[in-house]
Scaffold this motif. Sequence first.
Motif, mmCIF file in Angstrom:
data_model
loop_
_atom_site.group_PDB
_atom_site.id
_atom_site.type_symbol
_atom_site.label_atom_id
_atom_site.label_comp_id
_atom_site.label_asym_id
_atom_site.label_seq_id
_atom_site.Cartn_x
_atom_site.Cartn_y
_atom_site.Cartn_z
ATOM 1 N N ASP A 148 35.651 66.673 65.746
ATOM 2 C CA ASP A 148 36.401 66.309 66.953
ATOM 3 C C ASP A 148 35.792 65.079 67.617
ATOM 4 O O ASP A 148 36.118 64.749 68.752
ATOM 5 C CB ASP A 148 36.428 67.484 67.941
ATOM 6 N N LYS A 149 34.879 64.417 66.876
ATOM 7 C CA LYS A 149 34.191 63.206 67.334
ATOM 8 C C LYS A 149 33.271 63.463 68.521
ATOM 9 O O LYS A 149 32.831 62.526 69.183
ATOM 10 C CB LYS A 149 35.193 62.103 67.685
ATOM 11 N N LYS A 150 33.012 64.753 68.796
ATOM 12 C CA LYS A 150 32.095 65.070 69.897
ATOM 13 C C LYS A 150 30.990 65.989 69.387
ATOM 14 O O LYS A 150 29.977 65.534 68.896
ATOM 15 C CB LYS A 150 32.861 65.704 71.056
ATOM 16 N N LYS A 151 31.227 67.301 69.516
ATOM 17 C CA LYS A 151 30.202 68.254 69.093
ATOM 18 C C LYS A 151 30.551 68.963 67.798
ATOM 19 O O LYS A 151 29.669 69.390 67.065
ATOM 20 C CB LYS A 151 29.984 69.302 70.190
ATOM 21 N N TYR A 152 31.823 69.091 67.549
ATOM 22 C CA TYR A 152 32.237 69.890 66.392
ATOM 23 C C TYR A 152 32.293 69.030 65.125
ATOM 24 O O TYR A 152 32.874 67.943 65.124
ATOM 25 C CB TYR A 152 33.615 70.506 66.637
ATOM 26 N N ILE A 153 31.682 69.538 64.078
ATOM 27 C CA ILE A 153 31.800 68.920 62.755
ATOM 28 C C ILE A 153 31.626 70.015 61.714
ATOM 29 O O ILE A 153 30.726 70.856 61.823
ATOM 30 C CB ILE A 153 30.761 67.796 62.544
ATOM 31 N N HIS A 154 32.527 70.052 60.766
ATOM 32 C CA HIS A 154 32.475 71.103 59.751
ATOM 33 C C HIS A 154 32.723 70.486 58.374
ATOM 34 O O HIS A 154 33.733 69.814 58.155
ATOM 35 C CB HIS A 154 33.527 72.179 60.038
ATOM 36 N N HIS A 155 31.777 70.711 57.476
ATOM 37 C CA HIS A 155 31.906 70.193 56.109
ATOM 38 C C HIS A 155 32.717 71.162 55.256
ATOM 39 O O HIS A 155 32.631 72.381 55.433
ATOM 40 C CB HIS A 155 30.519 69.997 55.483
ATOM 41 N N PHE A 156 33.482 70.620 54.339
ATOM 42 C CA PHE A 156 34.248 71.470 53.423
ATOM 43 C C PHE A 156 34.180 70.879 52.014
ATOM 44 O O PHE A 156 33.982 69.677 51.827
ATOM 45 C CB PHE A 156 35.708 71.601 53.876
ATOM 46 N N SER A 157 34.349 71.746 51.048
ATOM 47 C CA SER A 157 34.361 71.324 49.644
ATOM 48 C C SER A 157 35.152 72.354 48.849
ATOM 49 O O SER A 157 34.795 73.534 48.824
ATOM 50 C CB SER A 157 32.936 71.209 49.093
ATOM 51 N N TYR A 158 36.229 71.910 48.210
ATOM 52 C CA TYR A 158 37.092 72.806 47.447
ATOM 53 C C TYR A 158 37.236 72.290 46.017
ATOM 54 O O TYR A 158 37.213 71.083 45.764
ATOM 55 C CB TYR A 158 38.477 72.914 48.099
ATOM 56 N N SER A 159 37.406 73.233 45.127
ATOM 57 C CA SER A 159 37.570 72.874 43.720
ATOM 58 C C SER A 159 38.918 72.205 43.493
ATOM 59 O O SER A 159 39.913 72.539 44.138
ATOM 60 C CB SER A 159 37.447 74.118 42.840
ATOM 61 N N LYS A 160 38.948 71.269 42.568
ATOM 62 C CA LYS A 160 40.201 70.601 42.237
ATOM 63 C C LYS A 160 41.168 71.526 41.507
ATOM 64 O O LYS A 160 42.346 71.205 41.353
ATOM 65 C CB LYS A 160 39.921 69.372 41.358
ATOM 66 N N GLU A 161 40.630 72.658 41.050
ATOM 67 C CA GLU A 161 41.476 73.610 40.336
ATOM 68 C C GLU A 161 42.283 74.498 41.283
ATOM 69 O O GLU A 161 43.082 75.323 40.837
ATOM 70 C CB GLU A 161 40.611 74.474 39.414
ATOM 71 N N GLU A 162 42.040 74.341 42.590
ATOM 72 C CA GLU A 162 42.795 75.121 43.570
ATOM 73 C C GLU A 162 44.284 74.779 43.485
ATOM 74 O O GLU A 162 44.665 73.636 43.209
ATOM 75 C CB GLU A 162 42.291 74.817 44.984
ATOM 76 N N ASN A 163 45.103 75.780 43.737
ATOM 77 C CA ASN A 163 46.542 75.554 43.804
ATOM 78 C C ASN A 163 46.848 74.581 44.943
ATOM 79 O O ASN A 163 46.225 74.625 45.999
ATOM 80 C CB ASN A 163 47.250 76.892 44.043
ATOM 81 N N THR A 164 47.798 73.674 44.701
ATOM 82 C CA THR A 164 48.106 72.640 45.696
ATOM 83 C C THR A 164 48.495 73.256 47.042
ATOM 84 O O THR A 164 48.058 72.799 48.104
ATOM 85 C CB THR A 164 49.254 71.744 45.191
ATOM 86 N N LYS A 165 49.295 74.312 47.000
ATOM 87 C CA LYS A 165 49.722 74.965 48.237
ATOM 88 C C LYS A 165 48.540 75.602 48.946
ATOM 89 O O LYS A 165 48.391 75.478 50.175
ATOM 90 C CB LYS A 165 50.790 76.016 47.922
ATOM 91 N N ASP A 166 47.692 76.295 48.176
ATOM 92 C CA ASP A 166 46.508 76.924 48.771
ATOM 93 C C ASP A 166 45.577 75.874 49.353
ATOM 94 O O ASP A 166 44.999 76.063 50.435
ATOM 95 C CB ASP A 166 45.762 77.744 47.716
ATOM 96 N N LEU A 167 45.428 74.774 48.643
ATOM 97 C CA LEU A 167 44.551 73.702 49.116
ATOM 98 C C LEU A 167 45.084 73.113 50.415
ATOM 99 O O LEU A 167 44.325 72.844 51.359
ATOM 100 C CB LEU A 167 44.441 72.616 48.041
ATOM 101 N N SER A 168 46.395 72.936 50.487
ATOM 102 C CA SER A 168 47.004 72.418 51.711
ATOM 103 C C SER A 168 46.761 73.367 52.880
ATOM 104 O O SER A 168 46.411 72.937 53.990
ATOM 105 C CB SER A 168 48.505 72.214 51.488
ATOM 106 N N ASN A 169 46.912 74.667 52.631
ATOM 107 C CA ASN A 169 46.668 75.654 53.689
ATOM 108 C C ASN A 169 45.214 75.641 54.140
ATOM 109 O O ASN A 169 44.917 75.766 55.338
ATOM 110 C CB ASN A 169 47.047 77.052 53.191
ATOM 111 N N LEU A 170 44.296 75.485 53.184
ATOM 112 C CA LEU A 170 42.872 75.455 53.530
ATOM 113 C C LEU A 170 42.547 74.247 54.405
ATOM 114 O O LEU A 170 41.779 74.352 55.375
ATOM 115 C CB LEU A 170 42.028 75.417 52.247
ATOM 116 N N LEU A 171 43.137 73.101 54.079
ATOM 117 C CA LEU A 171 42.882 71.897 54.872
ATOM 118 C C LEU A 171 43.471 72.033 56.276
ATOM 119 O O LEU A 171 42.849 71.632 57.271
ATOM 120 C CB LEU A 171 43.462 70.670 54.157
#
Length: 204
Positions: free
Chosen positions: A156-179
């Motif tokens: 949020d450019k202030k205090k919040y920052i969260h790293h993420f990493s997902y496999s490329k083998e994830e389903n496109t729909k599932d990946l979209s929901n995760l993002l």
Amino acid sequence: MNSIDDIMIFKEKHIKISDSEIKDLLQNQMKLIDHIKNKQNQDVSDDKVKITDLTSKVNSSKEILQSEKQTLEYKNNVLSKHLNHITELKGEKNKFLDENQQLELQRNKLKTCKRNLKDQALLDQGRRKFALYKEFTKIHWDYEKLEESIAGNVSDKKKYIHHFSYSKEENTKDLSNLLWQEIYQSVAYKDHKDTYDNENVVQN
């Protein structure tokens, strides 16, 4: 007295050899013959030794020459391979120079071409969209890991920052929901920051 008698008398008078003298002469002659024979035998023996020595040297020289011949053939073979490799490298170099020249010609042609205003406008529009999406989603992609996974962080450019990493083998729909879930969490933190802070204080 005839001449023959004179000769015989002269012979008997002046040439008288006893048996012992004849024996001595024969013995001396035999000794001389033995000496000559021994000398010849010794010479033959010496010659045999010399011949054996020379034969050994000749054989040794032949072996050395054969070894040097094999070494020379090996070096010639290696040299031939190197020369072939150099020829290949020269060919690749010439090919590279030709390609480089063609690229320079193409670059010069592009420099002389007028800018396509329609393409430039489309490019600028794409850049603005990308900037808006980036600002809206707050997603910063980790481009170095994109070949292995889909990674980055949401902030949020202030205090919040969260790293993420997902496999490329994830389903496109599932990946979209995760993002979208990552985006939602950053917004939820912004809207309920006091609640998160209080929870952190209580936990500490």
